[in-house]
Every structure is written in C-alpha cells, then in structure tokens.
Design a protein around this motif. Structure first.
Motif, short mmCIF file in Angstrom:
data_model
loop_
_atom_site.label_atom_id
_atom_site.label_comp_id
_atom_site.label_asym_id
_atom_site.label_seq_id
_atom_site.Cartn_x
_atom_site.Cartn_y
_atom_site.Cartn_z
N GLY A 1 0.79 -1.22 0.00
CA GLY A 1 0.00 0.00 0.00
C GLY A 1 0.83 1.27 0.00
N ALA A 2 2.04 1.18 0.54
CA ALA A 2 2.91 2.37 0.58
C ALA A 2 3.44 2.75 -0.79
CB ALA A 2 4.08 2.11 1.53
N GLN A 3 3.32 1.87 -1.75
CA GLN A 3 3.91 2.12 -3.07
C GLN A 3 2.88 2.54 -4.11
OE1 GLN A 3 7.26 -0.84 -3.88
NE2 GLN A 3 6.09 -1.94 -2.32
N VAL A 4 1.63 2.72 -3.67
CA VAL A 4 0.57 3.11 -4.61
C VAL A 4 -0.21 4.28 -4.02
CG1 VAL A 4 0.37 0.80 -5.60
CG2 VAL A 4 -1.01 1.41 -3.60
N ASP A 5 -1.17 4.79 -4.77
CA ASP A 5 -1.99 5.90 -4.28
C ASP A 5 -2.93 5.42 -3.18
OD1 ASP A 5 -4.90 5.45 -5.52
OD2 ASP A 5 -3.38 4.82 -6.98
N PHE A 6 -3.54 6.38 -2.47
CA PHE A 6 -4.35 6.07 -1.29
C PHE A 6 -5.50 5.12 -1.62
CE2 PHE A 6 -7.67 6.70 1.82
CZ PHE A 6 -6.98 6.81 3.03
N ASP A 7 -6.25 5.41 -2.67
CA ASP A 7 -7.43 4.59 -2.98
C ASP A 7 -7.05 3.16 -3.37
OD1 ASP A 7 -9.15 6.66 -2.40
OD2 ASP A 7 -9.16 7.43 -4.46
N THR A 8 -5.95 3.01 -4.11
CA THR A 8 -5.49 1.66 -4.47
C THR A 8 -5.02 0.91 -3.23
OG1 THR A 8 -4.81 2.49 -6.63
CG2 THR A 8 -3.92 0.36 -5.95
N ALA A 9 -4.35 1.63 -2.33
CA ALA A 9 -3.92 1.01 -1.07
C ALA A 9 -5.11 0.49 -0.28
CB ALA A 9 -3.12 2.01 -0.24
N GLN A 10 -6.21 1.22 -0.32
CA GLN A 10 -7.42 0.79 0.38
C GLN A 10 -7.95 -0.53 -0.19
OE1 GLN A 10 -8.54 2.45 3.23
NE2 GLN A 10 -9.82 4.11 2.49
N VAL A 11 -7.89 -0.68 -1.50
CA VAL A 11 -8.35 -1.91 -2.14
C VAL A 11 -7.45 -3.08 -1.75
CG1 VAL A 11 -8.78 -3.07 -4.34
CG2 VAL A 11 -9.44 -0.67 -4.05
N ILE A 12 -6.15 -2.84 -1.76
CA ILE A 12 -5.20 -3.89 -1.34
C ILE A 12 -5.51 -4.34 0.07
CG2 ILE A 12 -2.78 -4.28 -0.72
CD1 ILE A 12 -2.05 -2.42 -3.10
N GLU A 13 -5.75 -3.39 0.95
CA GLU A 13 -6.07 -3.70 2.34
C GLU A 13 -7.34 -4.55 2.45
OE1 GLU A 13 -5.87 -0.46 5.59
OE2 GLU A 13 -8.02 -0.75 5.27
N THR A 14 -8.36 -4.19 1.69
CA THR A 14 -9.62 -4.94 1.71
C THR A 14 -9.42 -6.38 1.27
OG1 THR A 14 -10.92 -2.95 1.28
CG2 THR A 14 -11.96 -5.05 0.76
N ARG A 15 -8.67 -6.57 0.19
CA ARG A 15 -8.48 -7.92 -0.33
C ARG A 15 -7.73 -8.81 0.66
NH1 ARG A 15 -7.08 -5.97 -6.52
NH2 ARG A 15 -9.25 -5.94 -7.27
N HIS A 16 -6.70 -8.25 1.28
CA HIS A 16 -5.95 -9.04 2.27
C HIS A 16 -6.83 -9.38 3.48
CE1 HIS A 16 -2.15 -9.35 0.34
NE2 HIS A 16 -1.87 -8.06 0.33
N LEU A 17 -7.65 -8.43 3.91
CA LEU A 17 -8.53 -8.71 5.05
C LEU A 17 -9.53 -9.82 4.72
CD1 LEU A 17 -9.70 -8.24 7.85
CD2 LEU A 17 -11.09 -6.39 6.90
N ILE A 18 -10.10 -9.79 3.53
CA ILE A 18 -11.08 -10.82 3.16
C ILE A 18 -10.43 -12.20 3.14
CG2 ILE A 18 -12.54 -11.65 1.27
CD1 ILE A 18 -13.21 -8.71 0.69
N THR A 19 -9.19 -12.28 2.67
CA THR A 19 -8.48 -13.56 2.70
C THR A 19 -8.40 -14.09 4.13
OG1 THR A 19 -7.16 -12.93 0.78
CG2 THR A 19 -6.30 -14.71 2.16
N LEU A 20 -8.10 -13.21 5.09
CA LEU A 20 -8.02 -13.63 6.49
C LEU A 20 -9.40 -13.96 7.05
CD1 LEU A 20 -5.45 -10.98 7.82
CD2 LEU A 20 -5.02 -13.40 7.35
N LEU A 21 -10.38 -13.12 6.76
CA LEU A 21 -11.73 -13.30 7.30
C LEU A 21 -12.35 -14.63 6.90
CD1 LEU A 21 -13.59 -9.88 6.88
CD2 LEU A 21 -13.26 -11.14 9.00
N THR A 22 -12.06 -15.06 5.71
CA THR A 22 -12.68 -16.30 5.21
C THR A 22 -11.80 -17.52 5.47
OG1 THR A 22 -11.76 -15.87 3.01
CG2 THR A 22 -13.99 -15.08 3.44
N GLY A 23 -10.68 -17.32 6.16
CA GLY A 23 -9.78 -18.43 6.46
C GLY A 23 -10.08 -19.07 7.80
N ARG A 24 -9.46 -20.20 8.05
CA ARG A 24 -9.71 -21.00 9.24
C ARG A 24 -9.10 -20.39 10.50
NH1 ARG A 24 -13.52 -24.03 10.79
NH2 ARG A 24 -13.32 -22.70 12.60
N ILE A 25 -7.90 -19.85 10.39
CA ILE A 25 -7.17 -19.42 11.59
C ILE A 25 -7.86 -18.25 12.28
CG2 ILE A 25 -5.00 -18.35 12.36
CD1 ILE A 25 -3.53 -20.25 10.52
N ALA A 26 -8.37 -17.29 11.51
CA ALA A 26 -9.09 -16.18 12.13
C ALA A 26 -10.31 -16.68 12.89
CB ALA A 26 -9.51 -15.15 11.07
N LYS A 27 -11.01 -17.65 12.34
CA LYS A 27 -12.18 -18.20 13.03
C LYS A 27 -11.75 -18.90 14.33
CE LYS A 27 -14.86 -18.77 8.80
NZ LYS A 27 -15.05 -17.33 8.79
#
Length: 665
Positions: A256-282
């Motif tokens: 996220g530090a290497q792109v503009d703010f809005d793109t960084a927000q999308v990167i953040e969302t995608r990584h969070l969804i990967t964690l949210l739908t995974g087993r370890i977070a549950k």
C-alpha cells in the motif's frame, strides 16, 4: 445509531450510540447510519463549519462486528468486499469533506473505532485510566481493514506503523498513544473533550489529511533498502512460525505504501477478506471472543449467591505468595501475608499488605490462600495453624499446581470450603486462574473463588480434581513428548525449532529448565508412589533421572539443565545431550514433530473432557492458550481437534509411527 446535531455555530456532532448493544461496533446498523450521516453532511455543507465524532457509550467504539466476521465464508467474499468498500467510502467522504473533523474519543477506541478516529483530521482522547487505544486485530488473526493499515502507514511511516501499532496488537493508554503519534491531544474531563474539539475546529477551518495535501510523501519515504529486512525481522519475531495475519499486515503495509491512497485501500480490503474467510481467524475469534466471553461471564460458575471477599490471608511470602498478595491488594482488598519469620514475611511487603509471623494477625480473614512448598503435610499443617483464628466460614484455597485437592482437603477441617486456586507465575503478568474443585468442595466455595478471580483481574477456568488437574497435566504431556523425542535420538535443536514453528512461545527443553527438572522428577515420583504397580515408566522418565541424578543438571534454577546458563541468561544447549540419546534409526519429518506436540496435548485434553476433569470445552480452550502456551492460532487445544481436516486419521498415523499414546479415544 448515529445522532446528528448541528448547533448555532454550525458545528455538527455525530454521536454514535447503538441502541441494540452495550458498545458500538461496525454492524449493518452502523454502516447504514454512517452513510446517512455523511449524506446529510454533504447536503448541508454550506451550513456546517466543522464536525465532531463522539460516542454516547462509556467507550468510543469497540471495533468490528466479530459474530458476523466469524460466520464469513469464501462464498461471502463479494458481499464482504462491497461492505468494506462502503465503510471505507463513507470514511473517505468524511475526511475529504472540506470542513475540520475532530474525533472526541471519550473511551476505548480499538480496531474499527481507531480507524474511524484516523479518518478525522484531529484526535482528542479522554485521559481516563480505563481508556485503551490500539489495533488488536492481529491477536484475532485479522488486520485493520477499514483504512487502519493505509492511514497509519501514511501518518507515521512504514517502520513505526508496523513495529509500534499494527503488528503488536498493543492497547495503549491515552498518554502512550499521544507519545506514539496516533492521538493529538488529551482531555481531562468529558466537558473539556468537547470544548477542545470546538476550539480546534475554530482554529483550523482548512483542515485536511496530510495525504490529501500537495507534495505529500510518506514520512521517512519508502525505505527501499530496508524492505528485504522486514520479512526476516517478522520471521524472527514469530520464531519461525508461519502466521497469516502478521504476514498479511506486512504485505498490506508495504504494497500500500507504493501506490496511491485509494489503491492502497483496495489492497487492504483484499488481504482482510483472505483472512476473514480463512480458518485461523475463526479459530482465534472463537477462542479470544466467544470462549473468553463465556468463561469470564461465568459459564462454569455455580448459580449461587456468594459474599464478596474483604480480607485475604496469604500463607507463604515467596515469589508466588507475594504475587498473589499484590494482586489482591491492587484490587482493593485488605491483605495479610504470613510466613515463619517476620523477615521472610517481609518479602511480600507492599501497599495495602500487612506482613507477619503471628497467626493471631490473621483474625477475621474471610479468604485464606496457601502458597507454600508442594508438600501435602506442610500444606495441611499451615491450614491447621490458621483455622482457629480466621473467619469461621473463610474460603480455604490451596495454590497447588499438581497435588489433588481432595487429598489435601481430607486433612483439613471444613472440606466443603476447601478449593484449589492455581495461579500462574509471574502472577502479575499471567492472566489465568485454574480453580480446582475437590470431591467435597461446595458450590458456594466455587462461586467465591470465581468471584475473587474476576475481582483481581484473572480469567478463571473451573476444573475438577485429578493429579495435575488440567493445565499441569496437559503441559506435562507436552514436555514428556519432547523428552521422548530426545530419547529417540531426535536432535535437541530440531525439537526446539519444531515447537516454535508450530506456534508455541517457548521450546519444550527451555520450558523444562524453567519448570525445573528436579520438580518434574518429584511430581512424577509422587504420582508413581500413588499409582503403585500400575505406573508406566517411560524413556522420558529415565532421561530426567539421568539429568538430575547422574549429570547434576536440575534446570535453570541450578544454572545447569538442557541449556547452559551464565549471568542469568540462557546460553546454548548442553553438548552432552547427544550422548544421552539413542542413535536415531530414522529421520523424523518436521511436520511429524510439530504434530506430535499439537496432537499429544489435544488428545490428552479430550481425555480430560471425557473423564470430567474439564467441565467445559471453553475452559479447555482458554486455559490451554492463556495458561500453558498452546499455539493461539489453533483457537485452543480442543478446537484444534474439532477444526482439523482429519484429526482422527492423522492421530492414527502418528500412533502407527510413534506409539499407542496417539490412538484417538
């Protein structure tokens, strides 16, 4: 959920107040309310001079809606992306509104609450002792996904954002949050909080976020030369364990530090969804939210009335007794510590604590906690000495880690008031309290012990009697498995690294040294004497006996154990371990070593549940993580067995290779 109020000066106050919950969280109600509030702000923009975001609760905002997160599946990913995008879009519209926006943080702001505050131009926190500010997401297997990573990196710079806030899960007091850059100002009272917010709005009519001003660069720039060091540093911090949440936080921050703010927000969302739908977070949400809430809420507490404690007698002023006394005194209880001489008793001296060698000084104490040497005769003797002077209905508690409570109670008057209260060392840092119920312990005694534990800030699990109870028994299984590996010829460094890579906080050989091999030997010999001919002697027992009796290496306390020690620090593994082991007939795969630890404890925990030593699975999960270091990513020792893809099959594999102890019941 959000009250919208505009005063004569044009200052709009958005007051968050979820009517359906004791704390504000990012529920669907919040999402709809924030969208409506921001829509109205934009519609009335010409009449607005500034915005204050605050809360009508005792806390500011508690974070994400964990029950909803817990239910998320991979099929929900598109809906989650849309929901998170909406949350972020509304916060983005708030910070680009063109009017000064202030967060008046009137209580705890954790996770999503801090993310809301970061979308404001200025943050003022009420400086109360119970206010905490931080990102605990990493401790739940998640990352701050409502702009938290993106804004923190842009506000502080990459290294401070990661090492101070995002990867630690720390919950800062307001003054510390101010010193570490995410809070701008402190207020002493709620009234002052709002006054300061209004003053800042008047003084900063052109407020904007730093990243929305021309010429902005991330503080410290993008440290290209340092980037390769970040993964190595993280791996060192995790001791070789592979945990998805910290890894995704690092990826989100760097990408996220290497792109503009809005793109960084999308990167953040995608990584969070990967964690949210995974087993370890549950797993982690299950343990640290659902199980912890159930345990602390009294799941195992009998539903009986119990008088609150007032005056506590602690018998024994050693490290454990002194720690127990301090915890009780800090909770506002009157505490008397007795030892055999005034000088020994004085070791536990502190504010709110009276020390003495006189039995008479314990008069009127309604709680007695014994913390003397692990000797049944000694424990029974000190109780006999104090019973004539303490309150006639005093709770009688023994801080023992292994001795059966029923046996101790047999030598003490009033066995119905007798109970085990197993504290963990150091008492001031370890959050768990294991309450052990003997055959004759009354429900009232259990309730009183539970309430005392909660009063002094502990998480109390309630277990039934048995040698080692739950925690000492299961951690003993962990240590036995490590020593069995060593006896088999598995190299000691491989044993330590396998445990660390599985997620244990400490290698088992280092832990055995801390516990003391002498104590392990004594506990086993007590069990052997009690069991008689039915006791099964194992290679691990032979190894401990050789370490203590032949090689005179009793553990860290003696300066010599599995490791060498010097100047109070642990050094290298003892070279003589190679000669003590049977030459290995085959190499043991790393995955087998890791699973032998995880499965040995999980199988023994299931036996504890079957035998009635554990009363609830929740107690087992919480106790295993908080008390004996079972890897947090599993969600607890019993949840590990439940969520494993093929626990029974893998257990049988291990049994075929390493012994019948792995046979699933």
């Amino acid at each position: 959920m959000i009250d919208y109020s505009r005063d004569d000066d044009g200052v709009v106050t958005l007051t968050m107040n979820d009517p359906a919950q004791p704390a504000n969280t990012m529920t669907e109600a919040y999402v709809a309310a924030m969208s409506a509030a921001v829509d109205r702000l934009h519609a009335e923009r010409e009449q607005v001079t500034g915005v204050i975001v605050t809360s009508a609760k005792k806390t500011f905002f508690a974070g994400g809606d964990l029950p909803t997160m817990y239910r998320a599946t991979r099929a929900d990913a598109p809906a989650l992306f849309k929901l998170l995008s909406t949350i972020k879009w509304d916060l983005r519209r708030l910070e680009t509104y063109g009017r000064p926006v202030v967060a008046a943080i009137n209580g705890a702001a954790l996770g999503g609450g801090l993310e809301i505050a970061l979308a404001c131009h200025h943050r003022i926190a009420l400086d109360r002792p119970d206010t905490r500010i931080g990102f605990p997401e990493v401790t739940l297997g998640l990352l701050p996904g409502a702009g938290g990573v993106t804004r923190t990196v842009r506000m502080l710079g990459l290294a401070p954002a990661l090492t101070t806030w995002l990867l630690t899960g720390r919950r800062f007091r307001p003054a510390d949050a101010l010193a570490n850059g995410l809070i701008d100002q402190l207020a002493a009272t709620p009234a002052e909080l709002i006054i300061q917010a209004r003053e800042w709005i008047r003084a900063n009519p052109d407020a904007a976020q730093p990243w929305d001003r021309d010429g902005y660069r991330i503080r410290g720039g993008l440290p290209a030369a340092q980037l390769p060091a970040f993964p190595a540093t993280l791996r060192k911090q995790l001791k070789g364990a592979s945990l998805p949440a910290p890894e995704k936080i690092l990826a989100t921050a760097v990408e996220g530090a290497q792109v503009d703010f809005d793109t960084a927000q999308v990167i953040e969302t995608r990584h969070l969804i990967t964690l949210l739908t995974g087993r370890i977070a549950k797993n982690m949400i299950g343990a640290f939210f659902f199980d912890m809430r159930a345990v602390n809420g009294g799941l195992a507490r009998p539903r009986v009335e119990a008088p609150p404690p007032r005056r506590v007698a602690v018998l024994g002023a050693g490290m454990m007794g002194a720690g127990i006394a301090q915890a009780c005194a800090e909770a506002g209880l009157d505490v008397v510590v007795r030892d055999v001489t005034p000088e020994l008793a004085a070791r536990a001296a502190g504010p709110g604590i009276t020390t003495t060698a006189e039995v008479a000084a314990l008069a009127g104490c309604d709680v007695v906690i014994e913390a003397v040497f692990e000797d049944p005769a000694l424990k029974q003797r000190v109780f006999a000495e104090v019973l004539p002077v303490v309150a006639p209905d005093a709770l009688l508690a023994s801080n023992t880690s292994t001795l059966p409570i029923t046996g101790l109670a047999a030598g003490v008057q009033r066995p119905g008031d007798f109970i085990g209260m197993h504290f963990f060392s150091p008492v001031g840092k370890m959050p768990l309290l294991e309450i052990v119920v003997g055959e004759k312990t009354s429900d009232a005694a259990v309730a009183r012990a539970f309430d005392l534990g909660r009063l002094i800030g502990k998480t109390p699990i309630v277990v039934n009697d048995g040698r080692g109870f739950f925690t000492s028994r299961v951690i003993g299984t962990f240590l036995d498995e490590a020593l069995t590996m060593l006896a088999e010829g598995v190299p000691a460094p491989s044993i330590e690294h396998a445990a660390l890579q599985a997620g244990y906080p400490t290698g088992p050989l280092a832990l055995a040294d801390e516990v003391s091999l002498t104590l392990m030997q004594r506990i086993r010999r007590q069990y052997e004497a009690a069991t008689g001919d039915g006791f099964e002697r194992l290679p691990s027992h032979e190894l401990v006996d050789a370490m203590v009796d032949k090689h005179e290496r009793p553990g860290r306390s003696g300066g010599r154990g599995f490791y060498a020690y010097g100047n109070g620090k642990r050094g290298l593994l003892w070279e003589g371990l190679v000669e003590m082991a049977t030459p290995a007939g085959r190499a043991v795969p790393l995955e087998d070593l890791k699973d032998r630890f995880l499965f040995a404890e999980a199988l023994d925990a299931r036996r504890c549940l079957d035998e009635g030593v554990l009363r609830t699975a929740e107690d087992g999960n919480v106790g295993s993580i908080l008390g004996i270091g079972y890897p947090a990513w599993t969600g607890g020792v019993l949840r590990f067995a439940e969520q494993h893809d093929d626990f029974e099959g893998r257990a049988r594999e291990l049994a075929a290779r390493y012994g019948k102890r792995f046979e699933p019941a």
